[in-house]
Design an enzyme around this catalytic site. Structure first.
Site: not given
Ligand code: PEP
Ligand code: MG
Length: 550
Positions: A195, A440, A464, A511
């Site tokens: 993140h 995910e 994820d 995403c």
């Molecule tokens: C992901 O896991 O791809 C996602 C978009 O969520 P995050 O990166 O916030 O875990």
């Molecule tokens: Mg995620």
């Protein structure tokens, strides 16, 4: 501090953004307040002078931070730093530190001892508000120690922006970085799908992660950070520096020309040569990013990481505070869809006031919807705020980390309860608000036919999904390359999910960070993906790529 002058040294890591930057490095010890602090260096009198000076500088910086946070993140976030500034000037706290110095402790050690004392008393009172203040005390202790080491050890009072070097940065530390002071950052640890990296990309900060240990003796030396190559050249020769600057200027020129072209197509629908339309949406962390997203042609928000609003605070946001943040999003989007993902904390996104236990395997532990289904009060506060905002725009709800049908059913039950509560009070909301889930976990993809009956859309979180499918910790730089070579299993799960939701008449987006990887765009088109949601700097490039796809 003298510079280490041994010719250039190259460190290799993974670039987070394709940006080049050069400047002085400044090492920041942000690990914890348990850092090894040397004992008394000078006389108590001199240490007290150092302490008072550090308090003055830190309070000034903190007030500036409060102003910036208020302007960019909102009133609540500004207040956090205002409280920090007040604590810094608290007489009792200052007297305690001075008492420790008079006992013969160094300024740093005295600050550490006093902060620990205060924090443990506050925590022992078992009061949520006071516990949050304990974290504030620890935070300001870190700031004072950072000021002491930055100003006194390096005797560097310049305001020159620098390349920040740290072992690692947490998402909340990243979100607070002052872009006017930071040229970029380098971390010894971390991976491109953490993140922290995601935030750096969203904030367009040049960054390099997973470079391994760099000696603090290089503090103050010049370095060349190349996000594209993933290199950090420390103490470059004049020739290396010149060559780097020449390349940077050339690339900037090309980038500007390319951007001009991209801007000319920003309103062109992203339709492939065979006529498949893909919606190009933006991933954002706050309402602040909406304007740049729209200016870069975003047709909607595919992922609002709602937890970032919680991360930059030191206590729970109220329903009204959340509502006003979501209201801002709903109205700024002018009727375009905005998908608000419900709180996804846990794993690397730790929030002290949630008081989550330390876990052996946090990524496989208590995170996302698992926490929300236990902390129904927190979940319902957020859901009610989202529903209220839905009366003012085109809002959808998205649940992260679903891995069983039962979890989704329980979420739907809670959402219905919130709708009924609002109805009883006569509060308006969009009765047809769309509900989606993130794909995910491999489990969610494998039961996507069941899940598809219950929702309007899926959005694939490839960060994820890759982590859990390939069993590679997304925080761990040592296993990053495994993902590069083994995407096939992840693609199979995405295709399975796409087929399942399409059969039920719903739609599917992607995403995760893969959505911005232009070498994968054709694969996504071939799977029938309906929407790609990417960080703002990638919106135009992805639109161009979709138009070039078969
Ligand atoms: C992901 O896991 O791809 C996602 C978009 O969520 P995050 O990166 O916030 O875990
Ligand atoms: Mg995620």
């Amino acid at each position: 501090m003298g510079f280490l002058d041994t010719g250039s040294t190259v460190f290799y890591g993974t670039g987070v953004t394709n940006i080049k930057v050069s400047g002085k490095m400044r090492f920041v010890n942000n690990e914890t307040i348990d850092i090894k602090l040397e004992e008394k260096k000078t006389s108590p009198k001199e240490e007290i002078i150092r302490f008072k000076k550090a308090i003055e500088i830190t309070a000034k910086e903190t007030r500036a931070l409060a102003k910036r946070a208020r302007e960019t993140l909102g009133e609540g976030e500004g207040q956090i730093f205002e409280i920090h500034a007040m604590l810094l000037e608290d007489e009792d706290f200052n007297d305690t530190v001075i008492g420790e110095i008079e006992k013969g402790k160094s300024c740093e050690k005295a600050v550490e001892i006093s902060a620990k004392k205060y924090a443990s008393v506050l925590r022992s009172l078992n009061d949520e508000y006071l516990s949050a203040r304990a974290s504030d005390i620890e935070d300001i202790c870190k700031s004072i120690i950072t000021t002491l080491s930055a100003k006194n050890e390096k005797n560097d009072d310049s305001n020159e922006p620098y390349i920040l070097v740290a072992r690692d940065l947490t998402p909340s530390e990243t979100v607070k970085l002052d872009k006017s002071k930071i040229l970029g950052f380098v971390t010894f640890e971390g991976s491109p799908s953490s993140h922290t990296a995601i935030l750096a990309r969203a904030m367009s900060i040049p960054a390099l992660v997973g470079v391994g240990e760099i000696s603090g003796a290089y503090d103050g030396n010049i370095a060349l950070l190349d996000g594209e190559k993933g290199t950090l050249v420390v103490s470059p020769s004049n020739d290396e520096l010149l060559e780097f600057e020449k390349k940077k200027a050339y690339e900037n020129k090309i980038a500007t020309e390319h951007e001009r072209y991209l801007r000319s197509i920003m309103n062109r629908p992203a339709v492939t040569k065979r006529g498949h339309k893909v919606l190009i949406y933006a991933n954002v962390g706050s309402g602040e990013e909406i304007e740049p997203a729209l200016l870069n042609g975003a047709e909607g928000l595919g992922l609002l990481r709602s937890e970032f609003l919680y991360l930059s605070r030191s206590s729970y946001p109220s329903e009204d505070e959340l509502f006003s943040a979501y209201y801002e999003i709903a109205t700024k989007m002018q009727g375009k869809r905005a998908i608000i993902r419900t709180l996804d904390i846990g794993a690397d996104k730790q929030i002290p006031y949630f008081k989550l236990d330390k876990e052996e395997n946090p990524a496989l532990g208590y995170r996302g919807v698992r926490i929300c289904l236990d902390r129904v009060d927190v979940f319902k506060t957020q859901i009610r705020a989202i529903l209220r905002a839905s009366a003012y725009g085109n809002i959808s709800i998205m649940i992260p980390m679903i891995s069983t049908l039962n979890e989704l059913e329980r979420c739907k039950y809670i959402i219905n309860e919130c709708k009924n509560e609002l109805k009883e009070k006569g509060v308006r909301f969009d009765e047809k608000i769309e509900l989606g889930i993130m794909i995910e976990t491999p489990a969610s993809a494998l039961i996507s036919d069941e899940l598809a009956k219950e929702v309007d859309f899926f959005s694939v979180g490839t960060n994820d999904l890759t982590q859990y499918t390939l069993a590679i910790d997304r925080q761990n730089a040592k296993v990053t390359s495994i993902c590069e070579e083994n995407k096939e299993a992840v693609f199979k799960l995405i295709k399975m999910s796409a087929d399942a939701i399409h059969q039920k008449g719903g739609w599917i987006g992607v995403c995760g960070e893969m959505a911005a990887d232009l070498s994968l765009t054709q694969h996504f088109v071939d799977m029938g993906i309906d929407e790609l949601s990417v960080a703002v700097p990638y919106l135009l490039g992805v639109r161009e790529k979709v138009c070039a796809c078969k």
